[in-house]
Motif scaffolding. Structure first.
Motif, mmCIF file in Angstrom:
data_model
loop_
_atom_site.group_PDB
_atom_site.id
_atom_site.type_symbol
_atom_site.label_atom_id
_atom_site.label_comp_id
_atom_site.label_asym_id
_atom_site.label_seq_id
_atom_site.Cartn_x
_atom_site.Cartn_y
_atom_site.Cartn_z
ATOM 1 N N ALA A 124 -0.611 59.991 33.188
ATOM 2 C CA ALA A 124 -1.296 59.216 34.224
ATOM 3 C C ALA A 124 -0.320 58.353 35.015
ATOM 4 O O ALA A 124 0.793 58.057 34.563
ATOM 5 C CB ALA A 124 -2.370 58.333 33.588
ATOM 6 N N ASP A 157 -6.599 59.880 34.910
ATOM 7 C CA ASP A 157 -5.150 59.927 35.117
ATOM 8 C C ASP A 157 -4.699 59.353 36.442
ATOM 9 O O ASP A 157 -3.510 59.117 36.640
ATOM 10 C CB ASP A 157 -4.659 61.384 35.042
ATOM 11 N N ASN A 158 -5.626 59.102 37.380
ATOM 12 C CA ASN A 158 -5.189 58.782 38.738
ATOM 13 C C ASN A 158 -5.906 57.549 39.280
ATOM 14 O O ASN A 158 -6.810 57.009 38.655
ATOM 15 C CB ASN A 158 -5.413 60.002 39.651
ATOM 16 N N ALA A 196 -6.402 56.708 29.078
ATOM 17 C CA ALA A 196 -5.530 57.387 30.040
ATOM 18 C C ALA A 196 -4.733 58.465 29.326
ATOM 19 O O ALA A 196 -4.284 58.265 28.190
ATOM 20 C CB ALA A 196 -4.566 56.388 30.681
ATOM 21 N N THR A 211 -6.314 65.616 33.923
ATOM 22 C CA THR A 211 -6.818 64.935 32.723
ATOM 23 C C THR A 211 -7.312 65.926 31.684
ATOM 24 O O THR A 211 -6.835 65.953 30.553
ATOM 25 C CB THR A 211 -7.964 63.965 33.086
ATOM 26 N N VAL A 237 -2.691 53.303 36.127
ATOM 27 C CA VAL A 237 -3.767 53.746 35.237
ATOM 28 C C VAL A 237 -3.403 53.422 33.789
ATOM 29 O O VAL A 237 -4.234 52.925 33.019
ATOM 30 C CB VAL A 237 -4.026 55.263 35.407
#
Length: 268
Positions: free
Chosen positions: A239, A219-220, A235, A13, A243
């Motif tokens: 991602a 991102d996850n 996001a 991220t 997400v």
């Protein structure tokens, strides 16, 4: 101003392709100060503090282990670790496999050997682990009344698959299992999340703010609950699909300064 607190994930991220902070990101975090910029990660605190130093932002709280440990300076605002019965079972189930275990409590990180996985994590997080056998760590923690804030299992994808299914079947009421990669399992306590950690911050440090005042980046999978709960969930373009679906906004990728670009536009 509606948004008065920024919380961001780190890996995938905030960091660029070299797993570093870009100059633009550092400049934007400094520019929006004194708006608090809180790092919220599955990393240990020691793997986050060097980033705070780059921001010149060392007085801001830290959220480590996906919310398992919330720190404000030397004060522990929240700490939840995994029961040692789960750790003992995990250690036993990894005997006669090639699976690497990394055991974390606060700023302690233990590995049995400096193998491929330990060196990889050391390179990614800029932290060096202590070498100690899994059973020795377990027995020490039992004596000291401590446990793992996080257990990381890394290894062959097939062995990781088998371990994941066994642990999920036996301990799904106690732990959260998270596959950050096909070769990784990250284990934390069931009761914590990045969302619950932000709630701890709002209650203890920023009581004048609510979730509506928070901007969060991720991102996850372990970011989904957080992004859904805050006023603006962003996001990065790289991602996971799940997400991207829950985010209020999608920015550029982590490699292309996605977080910095939102800060540029949001805080004028």
């Amino acid at each position: 101003m509606k948004y008065q607190l920024v919380c961001t994930d780190i890996d995938g991220t905030l960091l660029n392709k070299d797993r570093e902070l870009s100059e633009l990101t550092i400049a934007q975090v400094k520019r929006i100060s004194p708006i608090p910029f809180v790092l919220i990660s599955s990393r240990m605190p020691k793997g986050m503090r060097h980033l705070q130093h780059q921001f010149e932002n060392t007085t801001t709280p830290l959220i480590a282990y996906n919310g398992g440990l919330v720190l404000h300076g030397d004060n522990v605002l929240h700490s939840t670790f995994i029961d040692n019965t789960v750790l003992e079972a995990t250690i036993n189930k990894c005997v006669n496999t090639s699976i690497h275990l990394s055991l974390f409590h606060a700023d302690e990180w233990y590995v049995q050997t400096m193998d491929y996985w330990a060196k990889r994590e050391e390179n990614n997080t800029k932290v060096t682990p202590t070498i100690k056998s899994n059973l020795e760590v377990l027995n020490t923690w039992k004596t000291e009344g401590k446990g793992a804030h996080k257990i990381m299992c890394m290894g062959n994808e097939n062995e990781i698959d088998v371990l994941y299914k066994i642990l999920e079947n036996e301990f799904s009421e106690e732990i959260m299992l998270y596959r950050s990669k096909e070769t990784y399992i990250e284990i934390s306590h069931k009761s914590i999340s990045k969302k619950t950690a932000i709630e701890v911050l709002l209650q203890n440090i920023y009581p004048h703010l609510s979730m509506e005042n928070v901007v969060a980046f991720g991102d996850n999978y372990n970011d989904i609950e957080m992004l859904k709960a805050v006023g603006l969930g962003v996001a990065v373009a790289n991602a996971n699909d799940e997400v991207l679906k829950v985010a209020n906004k999608i920015t550029d990728t982590n490699k292309n300064d996605g977080v910095a670009k939102i800060l540029q536009g949001l805080f004028l």
